[in-house]
Motif scaffolding. Structure first.
Motif, PDB file in Angstrom:
ATOM      1  N   GLU A 127      -0.048   8.682   6.583  1.00  0.00           N
ATOM      2  CA  GLU A 127      -0.616   8.107   7.801  1.00  0.00           C
ATOM      3  C   GLU A 127      -0.912   6.618   7.625  1.00  0.00           C
ATOM      4  OE1 GLU A 127      -4.361   8.974  10.847  1.00  0.00           O
ATOM      5  OE2 GLU A 127      -4.525   9.567   8.748  1.00  0.00           O
ATOM      6  N   VAL A 128      -1.604   6.269   6.531  1.00  0.00           N
ATOM      7  CA  VAL A 128      -1.996   4.871   6.343  1.00  0.00           C
ATOM      8  C   VAL A 128      -0.780   4.002   6.004  1.00  0.00           C
ATOM      9  CG1 VAL A 128      -2.556   4.963   3.861  1.00  0.00           C
ATOM     10  CG2 VAL A 128      -3.779   3.379   5.350  1.00  0.00           C
ATOM     11  N   ALA A 129       0.184   4.576   5.267  1.00  0.00           N
ATOM     12  CA  ALA A 129       1.397   3.825   4.923  1.00  0.00           C
ATOM     13  C   ALA A 129       2.220   3.524   6.170  1.00  0.00           C
ATOM     14  CB  ALA A 129       2.231   4.609   3.919  1.00  0.00           C
ATOM     15  N   ALA A 130       2.306   4.495   7.078  1.00  0.00           N
ATOM     16  CA  ALA A 130       3.051   4.279   8.319  1.00  0.00           C
ATOM     17  C   ALA A 130       2.361   3.222   9.187  1.00  0.00           C
ATOM     18  CB  ALA A 130       3.183   5.589   9.083  1.00  0.00           C
ATOM     19  N   THR A 131       1.037   3.290   9.251  1.00  0.00           N
ATOM     20  CA  THR A 131       0.281   2.337  10.069  1.00  0.00           C
ATOM     21  C   THR A 131       0.456   0.908   9.565  1.00  0.00           C
ATOM     22  OG1 THR A 131      -1.370   4.030  10.597  1.00  0.00           O
ATOM     23  CG2 THR A 131      -2.004   1.731  10.947  1.00  0.00           C
ATOM     24  N   LEU A 132       0.435   0.738   8.240  1.00  0.00           N
ATOM     25  CA  LEU A 132       0.547  -0.596   7.654  1.00  0.00           C
ATOM     26  C   LEU A 132       1.989  -0.954   7.288  1.00  0.00           C
ATOM     27  CD1 LEU A 132      -2.644  -0.826   5.407  1.00  0.00           C
ATOM     28  CD2 LEU A 132      -2.344  -1.374   7.811  1.00  0.00           C
ATOM     29  N   GLU A 133       2.921  -0.083   7.654  1.00  0.00           N
ATOM     30  CA  GLU A 133       4.359  -0.340   7.496  1.00  0.00           C
ATOM     31  C   GLU A 133       4.749  -0.598   6.035  1.00  0.00           C
ATOM     32  OE1 GLU A 133       5.244  -3.511  10.194  1.00  0.00           O
ATOM     33  OE2 GLU A 133       4.928  -2.270  11.986  1.00  0.00           O
ATOM     34  N   ILE A 134       4.280   0.277   5.141  1.00  0.00           N
ATOM     35  CA  ILE A 134       4.647   0.159   3.725  1.00  0.00           C
ATOM     36  C   ILE A 134       5.203   1.476   3.177  1.00  0.00           C
ATOM     37  CG2 ILE A 134       3.083  -1.742   3.144  1.00  0.00           C
ATOM     38  CD1 ILE A 134       1.136   0.378   2.058  1.00  0.00           C
ATOM     39  N   THR A 135       5.649   2.351   4.076  1.00  0.00           N
ATOM     40  CA  THR A 135       6.175   3.649   3.641  1.00  0.00           C
ATOM     41  C   THR A 135       7.319   3.483   2.641  1.00  0.00           C
ATOM     42  OG1 THR A 135       5.553   4.641   5.761  1.00  0.00           O
ATOM     43  CG2 THR A 135       7.162   5.832   4.421  1.00  0.00           C
ATOM     44  N   GLU A 136       8.181   2.506   2.892  1.00  0.00           N
ATOM     45  CA  GLU A 136       9.344   2.312   2.014  1.00  0.00           C
ATOM     46  C   GLU A 136       8.955   1.770   0.635  1.00  0.00           C
ATOM     47  OE1 GLU A 136      12.242  -0.067   3.968  1.00  0.00           O
ATOM     48  OE2 GLU A 136      12.556   1.361   5.618  1.00  0.00           O
ATOM     49  N   GLN A 137       7.737   1.278   0.495  1.00  0.00           N
ATOM     50  CA  GLN A 137       7.297   0.712  -0.785  1.00  0.00           C
ATOM     51  C   GLN A 137       6.509   1.702  -1.652  1.00  0.00           C
ATOM     52  OE1 GLN A 137       6.953  -1.525   2.122  1.00  0.00           O
ATOM     53  NE2 GLN A 137       8.955  -2.185   1.369  1.00  0.00           N
ATOM     54  N   LEU A 138       6.261   2.897  -1.155  1.00  0.00           N
ATOM     55  CA  LEU A 138       5.366   3.823  -1.850  1.00  0.00           C
ATOM     56  C   LEU A 138       5.845   4.195  -3.249  1.00  0.00           C
ATOM     57  CD1 LEU A 138       4.210   6.266   0.990  1.00  0.00           C
ATOM     58  CD2 LEU A 138       2.995   4.303   0.027  1.00  0.00           C
ATOM     59  N   HIS A 139       7.150   4.265  -3.463  1.00  0.00           N
ATOM     60  CA  HIS A 139       7.670   4.675  -4.768  1.00  0.00           C
ATOM     61  C   HIS A 139       7.998   3.475  -5.668  1.00  0.00           C
ATOM     62  CE1 HIS A 139       7.725   8.859  -3.650  1.00  0.00           C
ATOM     63  NE2 HIS A 139       8.352   8.558  -2.523  1.00  0.00           N
ATOM     64  N   LYS A 140       7.721   2.297  -5.180  1.00  0.00           N
ATOM     65  CA  LYS A 140       7.937   1.103  -5.999  1.00  0.00           C
ATOM     66  C   LYS A 140       6.674   0.794  -6.797  1.00  0.00           C
ATOM     67  CE  LYS A 140      11.265  -0.953  -2.785  1.00  0.00           C
ATOM     68  NZ  LYS A 140      11.580  -2.127  -1.937  1.00  0.00           N
ATOM     69  N   PHE A 141       6.813  -0.075  -7.794  1.00  0.00           N
ATOM     70  CA  PHE A 141       5.679  -0.478  -8.608  1.00  0.00           C
ATOM     71  C   PHE A 141       5.209  -1.866  -8.178  1.00  0.00           C
ATOM     72  CE2 PHE A 141       7.474   2.951 -10.974  1.00  0.00           C
ATOM     73  CZ  PHE A 141       6.386   3.554 -11.618  1.00  0.00           C
ATOM     74  N   PRO A 142       3.942  -2.214  -8.439  1.00  0.00           N
ATOM     75  CA  PRO A 142       3.414  -3.496  -7.968  1.00  0.00           C
ATOM     76  C   PRO A 142       4.286  -4.694  -8.310  1.00  0.00           C
ATOM     77  CG  PRO A 142       1.623  -2.157  -8.814  1.00  0.00           C
ATOM     78  CD  PRO A 142       2.892  -1.394  -9.102  1.00  0.00           C
ATOM     79  N   GLY A 143       4.884  -4.707  -9.509  1.00  0.00           N
ATOM     80  CA  GLY A 143       5.711  -5.829  -9.921  1.00  0.00           C
ATOM     81  C   GLY A 143       6.986  -5.990  -9.110  1.00  0.00           C
ATOM     82  N   GLN A 149       3.085  -7.854   0.248  1.00  0.00           N
ATOM     83  CA  GLN A 149       3.204  -6.393   0.209  1.00  0.00           C
ATOM     84  C   GLN A 149       2.149  -5.767  -0.694  1.00  0.00           C
ATOM     85  OE1 GLN A 149       7.330  -6.268  -1.018  1.00  0.00           O
ATOM     86  NE2 GLN A 149       8.019  -5.629   1.005  1.00  0.00           N
ATOM     87  N   ARG A 150       1.868  -6.440  -1.817  1.00  0.00           N
ATOM     88  CA  ARG A 150       0.829  -5.922  -2.723  1.00  0.00           C
ATOM     89  C   ARG A 150      -0.539  -5.946  -2.043  1.00  0.00           C
ATOM     90  NH1 ARG A 150       3.887  -8.742  -6.744  1.00  0.00           N
ATOM     91  NH2 ARG A 150       2.469 -10.538  -6.702  1.00  0.00           N
ATOM     92  N   GLN A 151      -0.809  -7.016  -1.290  1.00  0.00           N
ATOM     93  CA  GLN A 151      -2.097  -7.091  -0.620  1.00  0.00           C
ATOM     94  C   GLN A 151      -2.184  -6.069   0.510  1.00  0.00           C
ATOM     95  OE1 GLN A 151      -4.966  -7.609  -1.366  1.00  0.00           O
ATOM     96  NE2 GLN A 151      -5.412  -9.793  -1.164  1.00  0.00           N
TER      97      GLN A 151
END
Length: 254
Positions: A127-143, A149-151
């Motif tokens: 839910e929160v990932a979809a709202t903030l449009e970061i669903t595609e980044q969930l499996h990536k690492f901060p680096g 995107q990190r913020q």
């Protein structure tokens, strides 16, 4: 809207005897639920100290802080720890993401500490990932992510526990102007769409112009305040610059 936060005559002194210095000198204000307030002022005006005592990271010398009709001063250490974990969300200048965890794992970390059921944790994450449009980044690492995107991931982590109050300390300090604008648009989304109550410290007039109210501190006291009301963001920005000039403090005008 109902009153969420009350700051009642809060003072903070450091040192002892002849070396005592006053960081806060009787600060009082309140915030309504769903309000977005910025705190501005020159270096040493007490901005970060005020945020720290509200965050329960520091203890005021006198006065009281009441959140959701509960006095922080009356809480014991264990209760304070739970309160800080469950009712407050934090967004800092540094992202504070763990490099060994992917973005999704970083975001749900607070829920894991609460021992939230796996099914509910996953539902909240999506839910929160979809709202903030970061669903595609969930499996990536901060680096693997940009600073912006990190913020945004840090925002998702702050939101996932559904806190009563989000505290942001110079959240755009490590970002360029484009990513700062993107982050503040995210804050606006959090505030207007999700109803998040946000208290943010910033020295940047552009960032402050996104807030619905700006409190100006000088020498540990509230010196002035501006309400945005029906003003455009550009008009609010100019009024912040004028107020900071009268205050005699520096501000970022990028």
């Amino acid at each position: 809207m109902s009153k969420l936060l009350e700051i009642q005559n809060v003072t903070k002194y450091y040192g002892c005897d002849e070396s005592v210095s006053r960081a806060l000198g009787g600060v009082s204000f309140s915030m309504e639920q769903g309000e977005f307030t910025a705190i501005m002022g020159a270096s040493g005006s007490g901005k970060s100290t005020l945020l720290n005592v509200i965050a329960t990271i520091d203890v005021p010398s006198s006065g009281d802080i009441i959140l959701e009709d509960r006095s922080i001063a009356e809480m014991r250490e264990e209760e304070l720890a739970r309160f800080r974990r469950d009712r407050l969300g934090f967004i800092f200048q540094e992202y504070n993401l763990l490099d060994t965890l992917n973005i999704g794992e970083n975001i749900v970390l607070p829920l894991n500490l609460q021992k939230c059921p796996v099914k509910e944790t996953e539902a909240r994450l999506q839910e929160v990932a979809a709202t903030l449009e970061i669903t595609e980044q969930l499996h990536k690492f901060p680096g693997q992510l940009s600073g912006g995107q990190r913020q945004r991931a840090a925002c998702a982590r702050a939101l996932i526990t559904r806190p009563a109050l989000i505290l942001a300390d110079e959240p755009t300090g490590a970002l360029d102007s484009a990513n700062s604008k993107s982050l503040m648009q995210t804050f606006t989304l959090m505030n207007q769409k999700l109803g998040s109550t946000i208290l943010m410290v910033t020295h940047d007039a552009v960032v402050g112009s996104y807030a619905s109210r700006v409190l100006f501190l000088k020498d540990g006291q509230i010196w002035n305040e501006l309400y945005r009301g029906d003003r455009t963001r550009q008009t609010m920005y100019q009024e912040i610059l004028n107020t900071m000039a009268a205050l005699g403090g520096e501000t970022d005008v990028r």
